[in-house]
Design a protein around this motif. Structure first.
Motif, short mmCIF file in Angstrom:
data_model
loop_
_atom_site.label_atom_id
_atom_site.label_comp_id
_atom_site.label_asym_id
_atom_site.label_seq_id
_atom_site.Cartn_x
_atom_site.Cartn_y
_atom_site.Cartn_z
N LYS A 1 12.22 6.38 -2.68
CA LYS A 1 11.11 5.49 -2.36
C LYS A 1 10.96 4.47 -3.47
O LYS A 1 11.08 4.81 -4.65
CB LYS A 1 9.82 6.29 -2.21
N ASP B 1 0.82 -1.22 0.00
CA ASP B 1 0.00 0.00 0.00
C ASP B 1 0.84 1.26 0.00
O ASP B 1 0.40 2.31 -0.46
CB ASP B 1 -0.92 0.02 1.22
N GLU B 2 2.05 1.18 0.53
CA GLU B 2 2.93 2.34 0.64
C GLU B 2 4.28 2.01 0.00
O GLU B 2 4.71 0.87 0.02
CB GLU B 2 3.17 2.70 2.11
N LEU B 3 4.94 3.02 -0.53
CA LEU B 3 6.31 2.85 -1.01
C LEU B 3 7.24 2.78 0.20
O LEU B 3 6.94 3.32 1.26
CB LEU B 3 6.70 4.00 -1.92
N VAL B 4 8.38 2.13 0.03
CA VAL B 4 9.33 1.93 1.11
C VAL B 4 10.52 2.87 0.90
O VAL B 4 11.13 2.86 -0.16
CB VAL B 4 9.83 0.47 1.13
N ILE C 1 1.27 5.94 -6.70
CA ILE C 1 0.90 5.08 -5.58
C ILE C 1 0.70 6.01 -4.40
O ILE C 1 1.65 6.69 -3.99
CB ILE C 1 1.97 4.02 -5.30
N LYS C 2 -0.53 6.06 -3.91
CA LYS C 2 -0.93 7.07 -2.92
C LYS C 2 -0.67 8.42 -3.57
O LYS C 2 -1.17 8.68 -4.65
CB LYS C 2 -0.20 6.90 -1.58
N SER C 3 0.15 9.27 -2.99
CA SER C 3 0.42 10.58 -3.61
C SER C 3 1.80 10.63 -4.25
O SER C 3 2.24 11.68 -4.71
CB SER C 3 0.30 11.68 -2.56
N ASP C 4 2.51 9.49 -4.30
CA ASP C 4 3.86 9.46 -4.85
C ASP C 4 3.83 9.10 -6.34
O ASP C 4 3.24 8.10 -6.73
CB ASP C 4 4.72 8.41 -4.12
N GLY D 1 9.02 0.41 -4.60
CA GLY D 1 8.00 -0.59 -4.31
C GLY D 1 7.98 -1.66 -5.37
O GLY D 1 8.43 -1.46 -6.50
#
Length: 125
Positions: A33, A21-24, A60-63, A35
């Protein structure tokens, strides 16, 4: 428009989806970041746009991130991921007339999904 949904003609109802769900954040790579991407239901598929630098961007999300692979060499079976821009990864891909996506440096290869087998587990016999 939100871009083109990355649906796979080879796997009806499936598409390229984010694995998380989030980038790492990768501290060893200057906090860029990143993913993973994989195969999943079309409802979760990423949408893509090609920017002025010919990078394939997804959100992905706001990225906003781009398809890439670590290093400079690309071979069959090489994992593709998404990342914020870094000179440690290669980001240049092309969209072919048939809708497939290839690394710019090896346009004879296309993005696809490997069936688990000898490439991951060694010889089965």
């Amino acid at each position: 428009s939100d871009g083109v949904v990355l649906e796979l003609s080879s796997h009806p109802g499936m598409g390229i989806v984010p694995l998380f769900d989030e980038l790492v954040p990768l501290s060893v790579a200057g906090n860029l970041k990143a993913g993973g991407v994989g195969l999943g239901p079309i409802e979760k598929a990423l949408s893509a746009r090609i920017d002025e630098k010919k990078l394939i961007n997804v959100t992905i999300k706001s990225d906003i991130v781009a398809f890439c692979y670590p290093g400079e060499r690309v071979d069959t079976g090489r994992q593709v991921m998404v990342s914020s821009y870094s000179n440690r990864f290669c980001f240049e891909f092309v969209v072919n007339p048939d809708g497939t996506i290839s690394p710019y440096v090896s346009q004879d290869l296309v993005l696809g999904f490997q069936v688990p087998g000898t490439a991951f587990y060694g010889s089965l016999y």
